[in-house]
Design a protein around this motif. Structure first.
Motif, PDB file in Angstrom:
ATOM      1  N   UNK A 113       0.824  -1.208   0.000  1.00 34.53           N
ATOM      2  CA  UNK A 113       0.000   0.000   0.000  1.00 34.53           C
ATOM      3  C   UNK A 113       0.856   1.255   0.000  1.00 34.53           C
ATOM      4  N   UNK A 114       2.037   1.164   0.619  1.00 38.07           N
ATOM      5  CA  UNK A 114       2.929   2.326   0.659  1.00 38.07           C
ATOM      6  C   UNK A 114       4.335   1.824   0.921  1.00 38.07           C
ATOM      7  N   UNK A 115       5.298   2.713   0.773  1.00 36.65           N
ATOM      8  CA  UNK A 115       6.698   2.339   0.959  1.00 36.65           C
ATOM      9  C   UNK A 115       7.442   3.532   1.557  1.00 36.65           C
ATOM     10  N   UNK A 116       8.358   3.233   2.487  1.00 32.58           N
ATOM     11  CA  UNK A 116       9.129   4.274   3.150  1.00 32.58           C
ATOM     12  C   UNK A 116      10.600   3.858   3.199  1.00 32.58           C
ATOM     13  N   UNK A 117      11.461   4.827   3.410  1.00 29.76           N
ATOM     14  CA  UNK A 117      12.875   4.533   3.567  1.00 29.76           C
ATOM     15  C   UNK A 117      13.748   5.573   2.893  1.00 29.76           C
ATOM     16  N   UNK A 118      15.057   5.466   3.156  1.00 34.35           N
ATOM     17  CA  UNK A 118      16.003   6.440   2.625  1.00 34.35           C
ATOM     18  C   UNK A 118      16.043   6.420   1.108  1.00 34.35           C
ATOM     19  N   UNK A 119      15.845   5.250   0.507  1.00 33.71           N
ATOM     20  CA  UNK A 119      15.872   5.179  -0.956  1.00 33.71           C
ATOM     21  C   UNK A 119      14.743   5.998  -1.564  1.00 33.71           C
ATOM     22  N   UNK A 120      13.589   6.013  -0.900  1.00 32.66           N
ATOM     23  CA  UNK A 120      12.458   6.822  -1.378  1.00 32.66           C
ATOM     24  C   UNK A 120      12.760   8.306  -1.196  1.00 32.66           C
ATOM     25  N   UNK A 121      13.264   8.652  -0.013  1.00 28.98           N
ATOM     26  CA  UNK A 121      13.587  10.052   0.255  1.00 28.98           C
ATOM     27  C   UNK A 121      14.649  10.579  -0.703  1.00 28.98           C
ATOM     28  N   UNK A 122      15.670   9.757  -0.970  1.00 29.35           N
ATOM     29  CA  UNK A 122      16.742  10.188  -1.873  1.00 29.35           C
ATOM     30  C   UNK A 122      16.213  10.367  -3.290  1.00 29.35           C
TER      31      UNK A 122
END
Length: 401
Positions: A113-122
């Motif tokens: 449903x969703x995804x989070x983490x440094x790879x997304x932020x970067x």
């Protein structure tokens, strides 16, 4: 939430905000439907998993960065092909960014449903710098991707907002610099089958089919089955229930409606659940928070309203709300991290301790006088979320004794 090491693709259409300000709601919907018809077949061909769309932006996951980069090049060539078939004002230009890293996935099934983490932020930070019509990617993606599949070039080290260290970036090298041809020479697009040419008349027919009741119902069923890990027999039984109308009541479908921007449909489904279970139902509060967050991300609402609803949902026992706040505690925007810390603190629940400790780890307390001075002056890049989290941890642990 589970964690996986995945390639994250973020796309963004050039000039979308300006275009929407000039168009009617129906014209905006048509433009987004057209974008979907152009993008989704390519993403599927390269086995990408579209997690969500926010307006014109797509967040897509791939098992390998090589597949993600090939998909990015294929997308740019397909958009070029579409652009040569339509008037200049109808052409679509898009940024494509790929990063790689461990991410946390919300929800079960193949498509989260969703995804989070440094790879997304970067990826979000790189997207702000990337150029339309190109495919940019991070050093982590370069180190893992197969160098024989696509040529690339080094763009050097970049200072990105919210990132303490410089980040080395790369781009897939165009095959037709300044020439009248597909920018990546169809090197990736020619490898896959089942992606028809972007003929305007064919696309128009496909968009008309999207609005039919049968298509809408079928898409809801497909999305529901994609997010539930079921055996074949159970899937058939569930499909029969959905065909009888039960799909309208499944909460995961509501979540997916919100993720793809069907806010009216989501509102109706949430209202239906509230009528059955009450406005104070934990799932109702969580879904209202999801909808409020989606609207705030699109500039049409208050982010604080979303976090307030998630606080109430978490206090009422919603694990989904705690997961959402946990993920927001890792967001690159300071405001979101602070709001997440405050919302978790306001639950006063031991169940929030894990998420609060993650925020504490992300923004650790200063250990010496120099560090405390930097923190006081706001020179250490922290947002104050760690301070809120530490106070909340102490209070909750004290109340547990």
């Amino acid at each position: 939430m589970r964690t996986e090491n995945l390639a994250v693709m973020l796309t963004d259409m050039k000039g979308f905000t300006a275009a929407t300000s000039r168009q009617s709601r129906a014209e905006n919907a048509r433009m987004l439907a057209l974008l979907d018809e152009l993008v989704v077949p390519v993403v599927r061909a390269f086995r990408g998993r579209r997690v969500k769309t926010i307006g014109d932006a797509y967040l897509i996951l791939f098992d390998s960065p090589t597949s993600a980069l090939l998909c990015g090049a294929a997308l740019q060539d397909r958009l070029w092909d579409h652009g040569r078939r339509v008037p200049p004002e109808e052409r679509i230009e898009m940024k494509v960014v790929v990063s790689l890293g461990e991410v946390r996935l919300v929800g079960g099934g193949e498509v989260p449903r969703d995804v989070y983490g440094e790879a997304v932020n970067l990826a979000a930070r790189v997207e702000a710098e990337a150029s339309a019509g190109e495919v940019w990617f991070t050093e982590a993606a370069r180190l893992v991707a197969d160098p024989t599949q696509l040529p690339w070039e080094d763009l050097g080290a970049w200072s990105l907002k919210g990132i303490d260290e410089e980040v080395r970036l790369y781009r897939v090298r165009p095959a037709q610099d300044g020439a009248d041809g597909p920018p990546y020479g169809n090197a990736a697009l020619s490898r896959v089958l089942g992606v028809p040419p972007p003929d305007p008349a064919t696309l128009a027919r496909a968009m008309r089919r999207r609005s039919s009741p049968l298509f809408v119902a079928g898409r809801a069923v497909a999305e529901l089955l994609a997010v539930i890990p079921l055996g074949a027999a159970a899937a058939v039984i569930l499909a029969l229930v959905l065909a009888a109308g039960g799909w309208r009541w499944y909460d995961g479908t509501v979540d997916r409606q919100i993720a793809r921007g069907d806010w009216v449909g989501a509102e109706r489904a949430i209202a239906a659940r509230a009528a059955e279970h009450g406005e104070g139902d934990a799932k109702v509060l969580y879904l209202k928070g999801r909808l409020a967050e989606a609207r705030a991300s699109a500039g049409r609402g208050s982010l604080r309203d979303a976090f307030a609803l998630w606080t109430r949902a978490a206090a009422a026992g919603s694990g989904d709300a705690l997961d959402a706040l946990d993920g927001q505690g890792e967001a690159w925007e300071c405001d979101r991290r602070r709001l997440a810390a405050r919302a978790l603190a306001d639950t006063r629940s031991p169940a929030a301790l894990r998420a609060l400790r993650r925020i504490d780890e992300r923004e650790p307390a200063a250990l010496d006088a120099y560090g405390r001075v930097r923190h006081f002056l706001g020179a250490d890049g922290q947002c104050g979320a760690g301070d809120i989290a530490r106070d909340a941890i102490r209070r909750i642990e004290k109340e547990r004794r």
